[in-house]
Enzyme design. Structure first.
Site, mmCIF file in Angstrom:
data_model
loop_
_atom_site.group_PDB
_atom_site.id
_atom_site.type_symbol
_atom_site.label_atom_id
_atom_site.label_comp_id
_atom_site.label_asym_id
_atom_site.label_seq_id
_atom_site.Cartn_x
_atom_site.Cartn_y
_atom_site.Cartn_z
ATOM 1 N N SER A 5 56.942 -67.914 77.425
ATOM 2 C CA SER A 5 57.776 -66.822 76.895
ATOM 3 C C SER A 5 57.541 -66.496 75.424
ATOM 4 O O SER A 5 58.127 -65.542 74.913
ATOM 5 C CB SER A 5 59.254 -67.138 77.110
ATOM 6 O OG SER A 5 59.603 -66.948 78.467
ATOM 7 N N LYS A 52 56.732 -62.987 74.700
ATOM 8 C CA LYS A 52 57.772 -61.973 74.503
ATOM 9 C C LYS A 52 57.797 -61.469 73.060
ATOM 10 O O LYS A 52 58.318 -60.369 72.797
ATOM 11 C CB LYS A 52 59.140 -62.531 74.887
ATOM 12 C CG LYS A 52 59.334 -62.734 76.399
ATOM 13 C CD LYS A 52 60.728 -63.249 76.696
ATOM 14 C CE LYS A 52 61.051 -63.276 78.191
ATOM 15 N NZ LYS A 52 60.394 -64.375 78.906
ATOM 16 N N SER A 62 65.888 -65.415 76.809
ATOM 17 C CA SER A 62 64.525 -65.282 77.319
ATOM 18 C C SER A 62 64.531 -64.643 78.704
ATOM 19 O O SER A 62 63.746 -65.007 79.586
ATOM 20 C CB SER A 62 63.823 -66.651 77.373
ATOM 21 O OG SER A 62 62.430 -66.501 77.367
#
Length: 395
Positions: free
Chosen positions: A106, A109, A164
């Site tokens: 993640s 991101k 997340s």
């Protein structure tokens, strides 16, 4: 008929012929080794690919250039790859396997936000459709986005940065033009920032075949994010309320260095993004400010210490970075190389090379280099013959 040469003219002719041969051979060498053309002695093809970045960051192992009295780089960091940089100047203070390509989880991101944030006003309200949540990977982290429920874009971003939430990423990507279009835009954004180790397949960072990044690239994304006020505000938020129709519930940032959940909170921490998947292991982009200096650290896949090791190793690297700043020489930079100057236009402009032409050395076609060198040699021979015939007299 026999042609004779005086000794003086003969010497000139021999020199001209030798020059012709040397020029042609040199041109052939450049043409057959274009990657080495124009590079300093000792620089290899891999360094050429690195562009203006010092080649040391492409070497395996730990790279650091401490001055006398500088603190030793931490030896307790087990991560496969890590990097410490000054977020202000972009100078890389130390790194380990900086360009090793690994699944980012993640932390990708951060690139997603860099790409999509500027085009979506925070106050925009959107009612989620079922199709926008389709495709969320099994086991994904979620913030709880529901179909037929209306959210502000700012709510969705808090879902991305704090929880997340892959569900929030899906909706924001739909608003941005779609999943595939967003992945392509992210790829372009990475390239524009000089991050060339990253390949985007799934914008939320969910494991996907071929999706990779590096400690270097993640640090580039983190540094760029801190220069965006919205990004910086979201990534430094520890807790928030997430809407659920007529009420809301608390969400907390999963970055433990920011919240102090399970580990000691790091003083001065300002984000940025953590991640985990079974394939990537634990990954983290962290930034902290102390005494007017901001550092950004990336840690990818610690090999010992369990799930909290990524935070403790980031802590160790941040502590070292603040002690070492000003006492080590940079081993690289997060600042992308300057783009090449735009080609001139107009009647005096040199011709623009077509894509099919191979470029070598300073930018000449290989065939042109060879032809020009051979022509130069031929001219030298002709000069010698003219001297013999007496048609050219030197005062």
């Amino acid at each position: 008929m026999t042609i004779g040469f005086s000794s003086r003219t003969s010497r000139v002719a021999r020199v001209a012929v030798c020059c012709s041969a040397v020029c042609t051979l040199a041109a052939l060498a450049v043409a057959t080794n274009p990657e080495g053309a124009g590079l300093p002695f000792g620089t290899g093809a891999q360094d050429a690919k690195a562009g203006q970045e010092p080649p040391s960051l492409y070497r395996p192992g730990t790279q650091a250039r401490p001055r006398a009295g500088a603190p030793r780089v931490p030896r307790d960091v087990s991560a496969v790859s890590w990097l410490v940089a000054d977020a202000g100047t972009g100078e890389v203070l130390a790194a380990h396997n900086a360009h090793r390509k690994l699944p980012p989880a993640s932390t990708l991101k951060a690139l997603f936000a860099l790409t999509v944030l500027p085009g979506l006003p925070a106050g925009l309200r959107h009612t989620v459709e079922r199709a926008e949540l389709a495709g969320v990977g099994a086991g994904s982290s979620l913030v709880g986005v529901k179909e037929n429920r209306t959210y502000r874009v700012a709510d969705l971003w808090r879902g991305v940065f704090l929880s997340s939430g892959n569900d929030a990423v899906r909706v924001l990507a739909a608003l941005n033009g779609g999943w595939r279009a967003t992945a392509e835009q992210m790829q372009d954004k990475a390239r524009s920032l000089g991050a060339r180790d990253t390949r985007v397949v799934s914008p939320d960072g969910y494991d996907a075949p071929g999706q990779v990044s590096s400690a270097y690239d993640l640090a580039v994304f983190g540094r760029a994010g801190l220069r965006n006020a919205e990004f910086a505000a979201y990534c430094s938020t520890a807790t928030a309320k997430f809407p659920a129709g007529g009420w809301s519930y608390d969400i907390q940032n999963t970055n433990r260095l920011l919240t102090g959940a399970g580990v000691d909170r790091y003083p001065g921490l300002i984000g940025i993004k953590n991640g985990y998947t079974s394939k990537a292991g634990n990954t983290l982009i962290a930034a902290a400010k102390r005494g007017g200096r901001t550092l950004v650290v990336t840690v990818m896949r610690p090999r010992t210490g369990g799930g909290l090791a990524v935070y403790e190793e980031a802590r160790s690297l941040l502590d070292w970075g603040f002690r070492a700043a000003g006492r080590v020489d940079a081993v690289g930079s997060l600042v992308p190389p300057r783009p090449a100057a735009a080609p001139q236009t107009g009647p005096e402009s040199p011709p623009v090379l077509e894509e099919k032409e191979e470029v070598t050395g300073p930018g000449w076609p290989a065939a042109g280099v060879i032809t020009g060198a051979a022509g130069l040699g031929a001219a030298a021979v002709a000069l010698a013959l003219r001297l013999k015939s007496g048609r050219l007299v030197r005062d």
